[in-house]
Scaffold this active site. Structure first.
Site, PDB file in Angstrom:
ATOM      1  N   THR A  17       0.909  -1.156  -0.023  1.00 12.84           N
ATOM      2  CA  THR A  17       0.040  -0.043   0.036  1.00 12.84           C
ATOM      3  C   THR A  17       0.999   1.266   0.012  1.00 12.84           C
ATOM      4  O   THR A  17       0.395   2.229  -0.580  1.00 12.84           O
ATOM      5  CB  THR A  17      -0.973  -0.060   1.232  1.00 12.84           C
ATOM      6  N   TYR A  31      -7.727   1.076  -4.218  1.00 15.01           N
ATOM      7  CA  TYR A  31      -6.616   1.453  -4.991  1.00 15.01           C
ATOM      8  C   TYR A  31      -5.821   0.182  -5.280  1.00 15.01           C
ATOM      9  O   TYR A  31      -5.977  -0.856  -4.938  1.00 15.01           O
ATOM     10  CB  TYR A  31      -5.703   2.326  -3.845  1.00 15.01           C
ATOM     11  N   SER A  66       1.095  -7.420  -0.568  1.00 12.22           N
ATOM     12  CA  SER A  66       1.868  -8.461   0.361  1.00 12.22           C
ATOM     13  C   SER A  66       0.917  -9.623   0.745  1.00 12.22           C
ATOM     14  O   SER A  66       1.615 -10.649   1.243  1.00 12.22           O
ATOM     15  CB  SER A  66       2.270  -7.609   1.626  1.00 12.22           C
ATOM     16  N   THR A  99       0.979  -4.125   4.473  1.00 11.43           N
ATOM     17  CA  THR A  99       0.592  -4.455   5.778  1.00 11.43           C
ATOM     18  C   THR A  99       0.260  -5.839   6.221  1.00 11.43           C
ATOM     19  O   THR A  99       0.445  -6.358   7.041  1.00 11.43           O
ATOM     20  CB  THR A  99      -0.314  -3.364   6.286  1.00 11.43           C
ATOM     21  N   ASP A 100      -0.446  -6.468   4.959  1.00 16.72           N
ATOM     22  CA  ASP A 100      -0.967  -7.739   5.235  1.00 16.72           C
ATOM     23  C   ASP A 100      -0.319  -8.654   6.004  1.00 16.72           C
ATOM     24  O   ASP A 100      -0.774  -9.478   6.986  1.00 16.72           O
ATOM     25  CB  ASP A 100      -1.984  -8.136   3.988  1.00 16.72           C
ATOM     26  N   LYS A 169      -0.871  -7.257  13.106  1.00 18.52           N
ATOM     27  CA  LYS A 169      -1.789  -6.563  12.455  1.00 18.52           C
ATOM     28  C   LYS A 169      -3.089  -6.569  13.216  1.00 18.52           C
ATOM     29  O   LYS A 169      -3.640  -7.757  13.253  1.00 18.52           O
ATOM     30  CB  LYS A 169      -1.887  -6.505  10.965  1.00 18.52           C
ATOM     31  N   GLU A 294       5.306 -28.482  34.449  1.00 19.09           N
ATOM     32  CA  GLU A 294       5.060 -29.282  33.081  1.00 19.09           C
ATOM     33  C   GLU A 294       5.731 -28.727  31.944  1.00 19.09           C
ATOM     34  O   GLU A 294       6.217 -27.670  31.907  1.00 19.09           O
ATOM     35  CB  GLU A 294       3.626 -28.749  32.699  1.00 19.09           C
TER      36      GLU A 294
END
Length: 318
Positions: A17, A31, A66, A99-100, A169, A294
């Site tokens: 972006t 866009y 991305s 960003t993704d 994100k 544990e």
């Protein structure tokens, strides 16, 4: 003879972006990402806000959205970073990214590079043509962060600096879309200076395997998938993945890593057939807490998407 003290910051572009173009009305959606060359993104920043002791070089590694990030591009990006970081006059590397999948690429680079110089990623939630474009300020902050010289993979966004391990994100639209949860930002960029709270990124204890990462064809990388435990979970999905040849599974459990009993049975069958299974939580903050004494080697503190990357890299060694 006077010795030059000029050092170099390299900016690598991958699209996203921050390099997007939209319609003339300047909106933040609708866009096309990955349209503007990284050198063009850098140009308006260089003249105004960068230290005089640095010179800058731009390289376009990729130009994509991305959400479509792939192993081949990861390899190319890691190789480009390694090439530049190995040069004595390079102070740091900045990467523009969508960003993704930013948090995934950041963790991948932290794992495979473990850099002793800064590698600073940045992005934008608005395209370059938006009236409220956030990319220029984010890129400026990334360069300032790289010039500050703190080693590791960092992400600058909305005035904050985040480490690769904890970044997520958390919002699909707002400019302030990233968080490190309870960990909080590692630093803030304020008036051209970086104010650090945490200077040490995660250290990933892995064998030396750079040549494997560079040389192994992307189609030959281990197949690892995410599985989420939910109400009314059905085991058939796991069985289908195993039958198709999956080599690793990361299970995003409910709450403190609990898994639906039907899904658990399918995962046990997968393990019996040689599939590596790791477990984490689907909760956005915190990590699985085991009882006192544990131990469970399958439990990871990473988010599901980052655990998937680490499991891929672990299987790549076999």
């Amino acid at each position: 003879m006077q010795v030059s003290t000029t050092r170099k910051i390299v900016i690598l572009g991958t699209g996203g972006t921050i390099a997007g173009q939209g319609s003339a009305h300047g909106g933040g959606v609708g866009y096309q990402p990955g349209q503007i060359d990284v050198a063009q993104l850098l140009q308006p920043i260089v003249e105004h806000c960068l230290p005089e002791r640095f010179v800058f070089e731009a390289e376009q590694v990729a130009q994509l959205d991305s959400k479509d990030m792939d192993i081949t591009t990861w390899q190319q990006l890691a190789q480009a970073c390694s090439k530049w970081l190995d040069q004595a006059d390079v102070a740091g590397v900045v990467i523009t990214h969508g960003t993704d999948t930013l948090e995934e690429t950041a963790w991948f680079l932290q794992c495979v590079l473990q850099p002793v110089k800064p590698v600073v990623m940045t992005c934008a939630m608005r395209p370059a043509t938006a009236l409220s474009a956030d990319g220029p300020a984010n890129l400026r902050d990334a360069v300032i962060c790289a010039a500050d010289g703190v080693a590791g993979v960092w992400v600058t966004v909305a005035g904050e600096v985040h480490g690769a391990q904890w970044l997520r994100k958390v919002h699909p639209y707002r400019v302030h879309a990233f968080s490190s949860g309870a960990q909080g930002p590692a630093a803030w960029v304020e008036e051209g200076r970086v104010r650090w709270l945490q200077r040490a990124p995660a250290t990933v204890v892995l064998p030396e395997f750079a040549s494997v990462v560079w040389e192994r064809d992307a189609k030959q990388w281990p197949w690892v998938e995410l599985v989420t435990s939910t109400a009314a979970a059905r085991p058939a999905a796991v069985d289908a993945l195993v039958a198709a040849g999956v080599q690793g599974l990361v299970v995003a459990g409910t709450g403190n890593g609990s898994i639906h009993q039907a899904l658990q049975q399918a995962l046990q069958r997968a393990t019996a057939q040689g599939v590596m299974v790791w477990r984490t939580t689907r909760c956005e903050q915190g990590q699985i807490v085991l009882a006192d004494g544990e131990q469970d080697a399958a439990v990871t503190p990473l988010s599901p998407v980052k655990a998937r990357i680490s499991l891929m890299l672990a299987l790549l060694q076999n």
